[in-house]
Write a protein that holds these residues in place. Structure first.
Motif, PDB file in Angstrom:
ATOM      1  N   LEU A   7      55.471  10.617 -10.417  1.00  0.00           N
ATOM      2  CA  LEU A   7      54.868  10.224 -11.692  1.00  0.00           C
ATOM      3  C   LEU A   7      53.590  11.008 -11.959  1.00  0.00           C
ATOM      4  O   LEU A   7      53.332  11.436 -13.097  1.00  0.00           O
ATOM      5  N   SER A   8      52.795  11.229 -10.906  1.00  0.00           N
ATOM      6  CA  SER A   8      51.562  12.007 -11.059  1.00  0.00           C
ATOM      7  C   SER A   8      51.875  13.437 -11.486  1.00  0.00           C
ATOM      8  O   SER A   8      51.176  14.021 -12.322  1.00  0.00           O
ATOM      9  N   GLN A   9      52.935  13.998 -10.910  1.00  0.00           N
ATOM     10  CA  GLN A   9      53.297  15.373 -11.257  1.00  0.00           C
ATOM     11  C   GLN A   9      53.833  15.466 -12.685  1.00  0.00           C
ATOM     12  O   GLN A   9      53.512  16.404 -13.416  1.00  0.00           O
ATOM     13  N   LEU A  10      54.614  14.502 -13.107  1.00  0.00           N
ATOM     14  CA  LEU A  10      55.090  14.490 -14.491  1.00  0.00           C
ATOM     15  C   LEU A  10      53.920  14.434 -15.466  1.00  0.00           C
ATOM     16  O   LEU A  10      53.886  15.164 -16.472  1.00  0.00           O
ATOM     17  N   ARG A  11      52.964  13.585 -15.148  1.00  0.00           N
ATOM     18  CA  ARG A  11      51.811  13.458 -16.037  1.00  0.00           C
ATOM     19  C   ARG A  11      51.012  14.750 -16.079  1.00  0.00           C
ATOM     20  O   ARG A  11      50.551  15.180 -17.147  1.00  0.00           O
ATOM     21  N   ALA A  12      50.823  15.383 -14.913  1.00  0.00           N
ATOM     22  CA  ALA A  12      50.044  16.626 -14.864  1.00  0.00           C
ATOM     23  C   ALA A  12      50.740  17.751 -15.612  1.00  0.00           C
ATOM     24  O   ALA A  12      50.098  18.528 -16.345  1.00  0.00           O
ATOM     25  N   VAL A  13      52.050  17.881 -15.466  1.00  0.00           N
ATOM     26  CA  VAL A  13      52.788  18.935 -16.169  1.00  0.00           C
ATOM     27  C   VAL A  13      52.709  18.721 -17.674  1.00  0.00           C
ATOM     28  O   VAL A  13      52.498  19.663 -18.454  1.00  0.00           O
ATOM     29  N   ASP A  14      52.851  17.486 -18.100  1.00  0.00           N
ATOM     30  CA  ASP A  14      52.751  17.202 -19.536  1.00  0.00           C
ATOM     31  C   ASP A  14      51.358  17.524 -20.059  1.00  0.00           C
ATOM     32  O   ASP A  14      51.203  18.115 -21.141  1.00  0.00           O
ATOM     33  N   LEU A  16      49.090  19.636 -18.881  1.00  0.00           N
ATOM     34  CA  LEU A  16      48.693  21.042 -18.804  1.00  0.00           C
ATOM     35  C   LEU A  16      49.747  21.987 -19.380  1.00  0.00           C
ATOM     36  O   LEU A  16      49.451  23.167 -19.614  1.00  0.00           O
ATOM     37  N   GLY A  17      50.966  21.508 -19.580  1.00  0.00           N
ATOM     38  CA  GLY A  17      52.007  22.320 -20.191  1.00  0.00           C
ATOM     39  C   GLY A  17      52.485  23.483 -19.348  1.00  0.00           C
ATOM     40  O   GLY A  17      53.052  24.450 -19.890  1.00  0.00           O
ATOM     41  N   ASN A  18      52.282  23.422 -18.039  1.00  0.00           N
ATOM     42  CA  ASN A  18      52.616  24.566 -17.187  1.00  0.00           C
ATOM     43  C   ASN A  18      52.763  24.054 -15.754  1.00  0.00           C
ATOM     44  O   ASN A  18      51.905  23.320 -15.249  1.00  0.00           O
ATOM     45  N   PHE A  19      53.856  24.471 -15.083  1.00  0.00           N
ATOM     46  CA  PHE A  19      54.090  24.005 -13.710  1.00  0.00           C
ATOM     47  C   PHE A  19      53.016  24.507 -12.746  1.00  0.00           C
ATOM     48  O   PHE A  19      52.551  23.782 -11.877  1.00  0.00           O
ATOM     49  N   ARG A  36      60.587  18.985  -7.749  1.00  0.00           N
ATOM     50  CA  ARG A  36      60.575  17.523  -7.894  1.00  0.00           C
ATOM     51  C   ARG A  36      61.000  17.109  -9.311  1.00  0.00           C
ATOM     52  O   ARG A  36      61.747  16.153  -9.491  1.00  0.00           O
ATOM     53  N   VAL A  37      60.509  17.859 -10.315  1.00  0.00           N
ATOM     54  CA  VAL A  37      60.897  17.546 -11.691  1.00  0.00           C
ATOM     55  C   VAL A  37      62.400  17.730 -11.875  1.00  0.00           C
ATOM     56  O   VAL A  37      63.092  16.894 -12.464  1.00  0.00           O
ATOM     57  N   GLN A  38      62.917  18.832 -11.346  1.00  0.00           N
ATOM     58  CA  GLN A  38      64.356  19.079 -11.459  1.00  0.00           C
ATOM     59  C   GLN A  38      65.159  17.993 -10.744  1.00  0.00           C
ATOM     60  O   GLN A  38      66.224  17.578 -11.218  1.00  0.00           O
ATOM     61  N   ARG A  51      61.833  23.906 -21.468  1.00  0.00           N
ATOM     62  CA  ARG A  51      61.230  25.093 -20.874  1.00  0.00           C
ATOM     63  C   ARG A  51      61.244  26.233 -21.892  1.00  0.00           C
ATOM     64  O   ARG A  51      62.264  26.474 -22.558  1.00  0.00           O
ATOM     65  N   ASN A  52      60.145  26.944 -21.960  1.00  0.00           N
ATOM     66  CA  ASN A  52      60.031  28.141 -22.797  1.00  0.00           C
ATOM     67  C   ASN A  52      59.192  29.149 -22.026  1.00  0.00           C
ATOM     68  O   ASN A  52      57.985  29.243 -22.202  1.00  0.00           O
ATOM     69  N   GLY A  53      59.868  29.898 -21.133  1.00  0.00           N
ATOM     70  CA  GLY A  53      59.132  30.804 -20.258  1.00  0.00           C
ATOM     71  C   GLY A  53      58.293  30.015 -19.291  1.00  0.00           C
ATOM     72  O   GLY A  53      58.787  29.126 -18.579  1.00  0.00           O
ATOM     73  N   HIS A  54      56.980  30.321 -19.255  1.00  0.00           N
ATOM     74  CA  HIS A  54      56.061  29.595 -18.369  1.00  0.00           C
ATOM     75  C   HIS A  54      55.562  28.307 -19.005  1.00  0.00           C
ATOM     76  O   HIS A  54      54.934  27.483 -18.327  1.00  0.00           O
ATOM     77  N   GLU A  55      55.801  28.144 -20.286  1.00  0.00           N
ATOM     78  CA  GLU A  55      55.316  26.948 -20.972  1.00  0.00           C
ATOM     79  C   GLU A  55      56.396  25.876 -20.978  1.00  0.00           C
ATOM     80  O   GLU A  55      57.593  26.163 -21.051  1.00  0.00           O
ATOM     81  N   VAL A  56      55.951  24.617 -20.874  1.00  0.00           N
ATOM     82  CA  VAL A  56      56.886  23.492 -20.937  1.00  0.00           C
ATOM     83  C   VAL A  56      56.343  22.453 -21.909  1.00  0.00           C
ATOM     84  O   VAL A  56      55.128  22.359 -22.135  1.00  0.00           O
ATOM     85  N   GLU A  57      57.247  21.690 -22.469  1.00  0.00           N
ATOM     86  CA  GLU A  57      56.850  20.637 -23.407  1.00  0.00           C
ATOM     87  C   GLU A  57      57.682  19.400 -23.127  1.00  0.00           C
ATOM     88  O   GLU A  57      58.892  19.488 -22.859  1.00  0.00           O
ATOM     89  N   ALA A  58      57.029  18.245 -23.166  1.00  0.00           N
ATOM     90  CA  ALA A  58      57.725  16.986 -22.896  1.00  0.00           C
ATOM     91  C   ALA A  58      58.806  16.729 -23.934  1.00  0.00           C
ATOM     92  O   ALA A  58      58.609  16.967 -25.133  1.00  0.00           O
ATOM     93  N   THR A  59      59.933  16.237 -23.480  1.00  0.00           N
ATOM     94  CA  THR A  59      60.995  15.832 -24.397  1.00  0.00           C
ATOM     95  C   THR A  59      60.620  14.490 -25.026  1.00  0.00           C
ATOM     96  O   THR A  59      59.711  13.782 -24.545  1.00  0.00           O
ATOM     97  N   PRO A  60      61.302  14.097 -26.108  1.00  0.00           N
ATOM     98  CA  PRO A  60      61.037  12.779 -26.701  1.00  0.00           C
ATOM     99  C   PRO A  60      61.157  11.635 -25.692  1.00  0.00           C
ATOM    100  O   PRO A  60      60.397  10.663 -25.758  1.00  0.00           O
ATOM    101  N   LEU A  61      62.126  11.754 -24.784  1.00  0.00           N
ATOM    102  CA  LEU A  61      62.271  10.703 -23.778  1.00  0.00           C
ATOM    103  C   LEU A  61      61.017  10.580 -22.924  1.00  0.00           C
ATOM    104  O   LEU A  61      60.497   9.478 -22.692  1.00  0.00           O
TER     105      LEU A  61
END
Length: 288
Positions: A7-14, A16-19, A36-38, A51-61
């Motif tokens: 959960l901490s990693q999901l929050r951090a990725v969201d 900062l937008g980057n793994f 872990r996300v995968q 995923r868009n290259g190095h950038e990531v964005e949270a899905t609606p879910l």
């Protein structure tokens, strides 16, 4: 359910937008975060990030459940903080019972000064009335008067005291080192209630001496005994450590009686590992 680290990693990725940035922020490797996300996505059959290259964005879910994730992490942090404070004795409470305030109060006072953040509750009762409260969990530690520690409890001896008659300073017995049992029972006696450890030891010794104490009153405190003795209603029965100069009474021993009582600090065996209890017992001199 995902573990706290996930959960901490999901929050951090969201956030900062980057793994890679998320991994650096929480102090782990980038592959461990992405793996872990995968794994979570595979486990639940959902997509959490676009995923868009190095950038990531949270899905609606993920956006929908992020408030719950933040709440879970906040509650977990609060619990960890509380447990840390409890371990450090920055918070908590301790319920103490005692039968003899002259012995108990100095220890209670020292504990409160040493651990000012611990909320202490203290109750005065006769020794045998304290035991059910201890056994039921209403009290954590008790000071009791007894010949020995009850077999189902653990604890430490504080002191040994003589059981004496408390007489006024102008009483005929006051100048004597000791008196006989016959002299002791020649006067009315004021004692603690029947569940008092001191009274039980005194009366057991009287039975062995084949005498019958003339107890006219059983009271609930040493202060009441002092008052009754000063009013001339009878002589008091007490441990010598209870008699203070301000009481204006004298302790007189009964010759050959071997009247002795010990004061113990006791608790249930399972309570020894409770930090607030163990730190209190540490105050007892000579504790192993």
């Amino acid at each position: 359910m995902p573990k706290r680290l996930s959960l901490s990693q999901l929050r951090a990725v969201d956030r900062l937008g980057n793994f890679s940035l998320a991994a650096r922020d929480i102090g782990v490797s980038q592959p461990s975060v992405s793996t872990r996300v995968q794994a979570l996505e595979s486990q639940y059959g959902v997509r959490l990030f676009h995923r868009n290259g190095h950038e990531v964005e949270a899905t609606p879910l993920l956006k929908e459940i992020l408030p719950s994730i933040r709440s879970v992490l906040a509650v977990t942090e609060d619990i960890e903080t509380l447990l840390d404070d409890q371990h450090a004795l920055n918070v908590g409470q301790l319920a103490i019972g005692y039968s003899t305030y002259q012995i108990a109060v100095p220890y209670i006072s020292r504990y409160m000064k040493t651990y000012p953040d611990i909320r202490v509750e203290a109750r005065a009762m006769a020794s045998h009335d304290l035991l059910p409260e201890l056994e039921s969990g209403q009290l954590d530690v008790c000071f009791i008067t007894a010949r020995e520690i009850p077999s189902h409890l653990v604890g430490h001896e504080i002191c040994e005291a003589r059981i004496v008659l408390a007489v006024p300073r102008d009483h005929p017995y006051s100048g004597r080192a000791s008196i006989t049992w016959d002299e002791a029972v020649a006067y009315p006696l004021v004692q603690r209630e029947k569940s008092s450890g001191t009274r039980r030891i005194f009366e057991a010794s009287a039975r062995l001496a084949r005498v019958e104490p003339n107890t006219i009153l059983g009271v609930g405190s040493w202060g009441s005994i002092v008052t009754m003795v000063k009013l001339g209603l009878g002589l008091g029965v007490a441990m010598d450590v209870e008699i203070l100069p301000s009481d204006e009474l004298v302790g007189v021993e009964i010759a050959g009686s071997g009247l002795r009582a010990r004061q113990y600090a006791v608790c249930l065996p399972q309570m020894q590992s409770v930090r607030a209890v163990s730190r209190f017992l540490d105050l007892i001199p000579g504790r192993p």
